[in-house]
Scaffold this motif. Structure first.
Motif, PDB file in Angstrom:
ATOM      1  N   LEU A 112      -2.979  -5.811   1.521  1.00  0.00           N
ATOM      2  CA  LEU A 112      -3.252  -4.505   2.109  1.00  0.00           C
ATOM      3  C   LEU A 112      -4.170  -3.736   1.166  1.00  0.00           C
ATOM      4  O   LEU A 112      -4.151  -3.951  -0.050  1.00  0.00           O
ATOM      5  CB  LEU A 112      -1.962  -3.709   2.316  1.00  0.00           C
TER       6      LEU A 112
ATOM      7  N   ALA B 295       0.861  -1.183   0.000  1.00  0.00           N
ATOM      8  CA  ALA B 295       0.000   0.000   0.000  1.00  0.00           C
ATOM      9  C   ALA B 295       0.896   1.233   0.000  1.00  0.00           C
ATOM     10  O   ALA B 295       2.090   1.153   0.333  1.00  0.00           O
ATOM     11  CB  ALA B 295      -0.925   0.007   1.220  1.00  0.00           C
TER      12      ALA B 295
ATOM     13  N   ARG C  54      -6.051   0.348   0.674  1.00  0.00           N
ATOM     14  CA  ARG C  54      -6.340   1.717   1.113  1.00  0.00           C
ATOM     15  C   ARG C  54      -7.289   2.328   0.108  1.00  0.00           C
ATOM     16  O   ARG C  54      -6.965   2.484  -1.074  1.00  0.00           O
ATOM     17  CB  ARG C  54      -5.056   2.522   1.197  1.00  0.00           C
TER      18      ARG C  54
ATOM     19  N   ILE D 230      -4.975   2.120   6.308  1.00  0.00           N
ATOM     20  CA  ILE D 230      -4.441   0.984   5.567  1.00  0.00           C
ATOM     21  C   ILE D 230      -4.991  -0.280   6.215  1.00  0.00           C
ATOM     22  O   ILE D 230      -4.655  -0.604   7.350  1.00  0.00           O
ATOM     23  CB  ILE D 230      -2.904   0.971   5.591  1.00  0.00           C
TER      24      ILE D 230
END
Length: 319
Positions: free
Chosen positions: A215, A170, A217, A224
């Protein structure tokens, strides 16, 4: 936030075997890839009866991590074919990278793009293929990588080597750093890409309560999210301190032994300082081994390399 709160499931939507990664588009639809190579778009997930599953493309391999581009196309880490670009409108599949320094790309795992056109993606293992992933976790091979494909480049470059099962990736809110999950080390790494510390890496979060996978976002000012695919295993940590030969022998056994994930699942979310924003967990869950999570339509959507569908869960109240 030290104390976890309950992860509350709403319903389950069947999509096919192993929807390993899930990402949300601006309209609240969710994209995922399944084991037979299909790239799917899921809509109306709040209602299990009205939910729709649409096939956008077929990669001809095994899609894992996904990243939506501003023009609507999709970057795909394919464990068999490398880094791909998929047209979500016409289903075209184009290979962006299938080798690095003359070595075929295998087990590409997760990917992000930056506003300058750079693409960063991970390779989980150079020793074990996807179907034998547990061998790398047991052996602790340290052959994971973070790669960068520069704008207009014909081939990627190695940014970081020696990672313990490199997985989710991320980008920081200001794009000054990346966060990379090391599944085999139960930690998140921060790698600086701009500023005075550019090119350096440091721990972002250590001693996670489980093994981090993908991950996600959704917005620069959002957290995150981290899917913990499984809990920490103390005997495994002890084995990792053993001799290489012992770990290799244990890995040979592990890849042949039956595997069944635990019934405890967990998610965490962090801000850009590495502070916990959310910690959600559920014991005796019917949905096992979450390998990804995203926010869509006011809910959390979980993907899993183990399950045959996605799980729709309550989104936690912002604190």
């Amino acid at each position: 936030m030290d104390r976890p709160t309950a992860l509350v499931p709403r319903h389950y939507i069947a999509v096919g075997p192993g929807p390993e990664d899930v990402v949300a588009d601006p309209r609240g639809r969710v994209l995922t890839g399944v084991a037979d190579g299909r790239i799917l778009r899921l809509d109306a997930l709040a209602d299990p009866v009205a939910a729709r599953v649409e096939v956008l493309a077929e990669t001809g391999g095994r899609p894992l991590g996904l990243e939506l581009l501003p023009d609507g196309d999709l970057l795909v880490c394919d464990a068999e074919r490398g880094l791909l670009r998929v047209g979500t409108g016409d289903g075209t599949v184009r290979i962006l990278a299938d080798s690095v320094a003359g070595e075929p790309l295998r087990f590409c795992s997760n990917v992000v793009s930056l506003s300058d056109g750079s693409v960063y993606f991970t390779v989980s293992s150079r020793r074990y293929p996807l179907e034998h992933w547990i061998g790398d976790i047991v052996e602790h091979s340290g052959t994971g990588r973070l790669l960068r494909l520069a704008p207009g480049a014909d081939a990627p470059e190695v940014v970081l080597d020696g990672l313990q099962f490199a997985n989710g990736v991320a980008v920081g809110a200001d794009e000054s750093f990346l966060v990379v999950a090391e599944t085999g080390a139960c930690r998140l790494l921060r790698h600086w890409v701009t500023g005075p510390r550019a090119g350096r890496s440091e721990p972002f979060v250590e001693n996670l309560p489980g093994m981090p996978d993908n991950l996600w976002r959704g917005a620069p000012d959002g957290p995150i999210w981290v899917a913990l695919a499984g809990p920490r295993i103390p005997p495994l940590a002890l084995l990792h301190r053993g001799a290489p030969g012992l770990r290799t022998a244990a890995a040979r056994v592990a890849v042949r032994a039956p595997f069944r994930p635990t019934g405890t699942i967990a998610l965490q979310a962090f801000d850009d300082e590495g502070r916990v924003v959310h910690h959600l967990t559920r014991r005796r869950s019917g949905y096992r081994m979450p390998t990804s999570v995203c926010e869509a339509g006011g809910h959390l959507v979980l993907g899993s390399v183990w399950e045959r569908g996605v799980a729709i869960c309550e989104r936690p109240v912002l604190g």
